[in-house]
Design an enzyme around this catalytic site. Structure first.
Site, PDB file in Angstrom:
ATOM      1  N   GLU A   1      13.091 -87.479 -60.218  1.00 19.47           N
ATOM      2  CA  GLU A   1      12.082 -87.696 -59.188  1.00 19.47           C
ATOM      3  C   GLU A   1      10.736 -87.281 -59.766  1.00 19.47           C
ATOM      4  OE1 GLU A   1      13.112 -85.435 -55.762  1.00 19.47           O
ATOM      5  OE2 GLU A   1      15.002 -86.482 -55.421  1.00 19.47           O
TER       6      GLU A   1
ATOM      7  N   ASP B   1       6.520 -79.589 -48.689  1.00 19.06           N
ATOM      8  CA  ASP B   1       6.765 -78.821 -49.901  1.00 19.06           C
ATOM      9  C   ASP B   1       6.305 -77.381 -49.751  1.00 19.06           C
ATOM     10  OD1 ASP B   1       7.801 -80.868 -51.801  1.00 19.06           O
ATOM     11  OD2 ASP B   1       5.919 -81.843 -51.287  1.00 19.06           O
TER      12      ASP B   1
END
Length: 263
Positions: free
Chosen positions: A50, A61
């Site tokens: 990724e 995140d």
């Protein structure tokens, strides 16, 4: 659908093993190190990579990847640069599937059709778009499919049972199962809660399942891979980069991935 992704999961099934997915933010710690890091991740055992697209407001995140995003943005890394990184890495021997992971705004700014065409031309295999629910992904899904790119949706522990088939219908390669509520990188994957979560999803789709968010150690990755088709590790790779001496960062990535991806 990406043929590379299809072949990767099919090969793993034939070999009776599960996959390791590694994440790194494009342009972190420097743009010059991104391609060597991608190659090091492959050498260390990442079956899928990724590549995080830097964004100004990465709400899903945690602090580690937020910081990596800020550093990459300060160095001028854009979605277009991400395509360049993938193209360059392919030219230098990267063969594993690469998924662009991030948020919708950079795609919208570039244009869905253009972004997908450029991603495919660069050698990308698909997208994970954290803030794009399948109900709103119609035109983007069309752009993905027109360019043989996979769209990987996310399912969280809070996802209702009745929504799972809808989400699965938007996928063509695998589904990303978010192991915990909250942000990435806290090392707080709730292993005891994963089996019923995974069983709930498997009852409603036959697609492969990858589990991410909160996986930081080899032991956690191994436990996840016993019940899922793939384990995803991201923040821990960024942390390994941060802890390494400048001239050993690429080597440290390979060593860390080799360790944590071991079955």
């Amino acid at each position: 659908m990406s043929q590379r992704l299809r072949d990767t999961f099919a090969r793993a099934r034939q070999e009776g093993r599960t996959l390791f997915v590694g994440y790194v933010t494009a342009g972190y710690p420097t743009p010059a190190e991104t391609v060597p890091i991608l190659l090091a991740m492959q050498e260390g055992g990442s079956d899928i990579i990724e590549l995080g697209v830097p964004f100004t407001d990465p709400l899903a995140d945690g602090a580690t990847i937020q910081h990596a995003n800020q550093v990459a943005l300060q160095q001028g890394v854009t979605l277009a640069r991400c395509f360049d990184f993938i193209r360059d890495a392919r030219q230098h021997g990267l063969t594993v599937p690469v998924l662009l992971m991030g948020y919708y705004n950079p795609i919208l700014a570039r244009g869905e059709a253009r972004a997908c065409a450029e991603a495919a031309a660069a050698g990308a295999d698909g997208w994970i778009v954290v803030d794009m629910p399948p109900e709103e992904a119609g035109s983007f899904l069309q752009a993905c499919r027109a360019n043989d790119l996979s769209f990987v949706p996310l399912i969280a522990p809070t996802t209702r049972d009745e929504r799972i088939p809808l989400i699965a219908a938007a996928a063509d390669a695998f589904i990303y199962c978010v192991s915990v509520t909250g942000t990435t990188g806290k090392g707080n994957v709730a292993l005891e809660e994963l089996p019923p979560f995974i069983e709930r999803i498997r009852a409603r789709t036959s697609l492969p399942l990858a589990v991410g968010f909160g996986i930081t150690t080899r032991e956690q990755a191994r436990a996840v891979r016993r019940i899922a088709d793939a384990a995803v590790v991201g923040s821990a790779i960024i942390t390994a980069i941060d802890a390494a001496e400048v001239d050993r960062r690429v080597q440290r990535v390979r060593e860390f991935v080799e360790d944590v991806s071991g079955q």
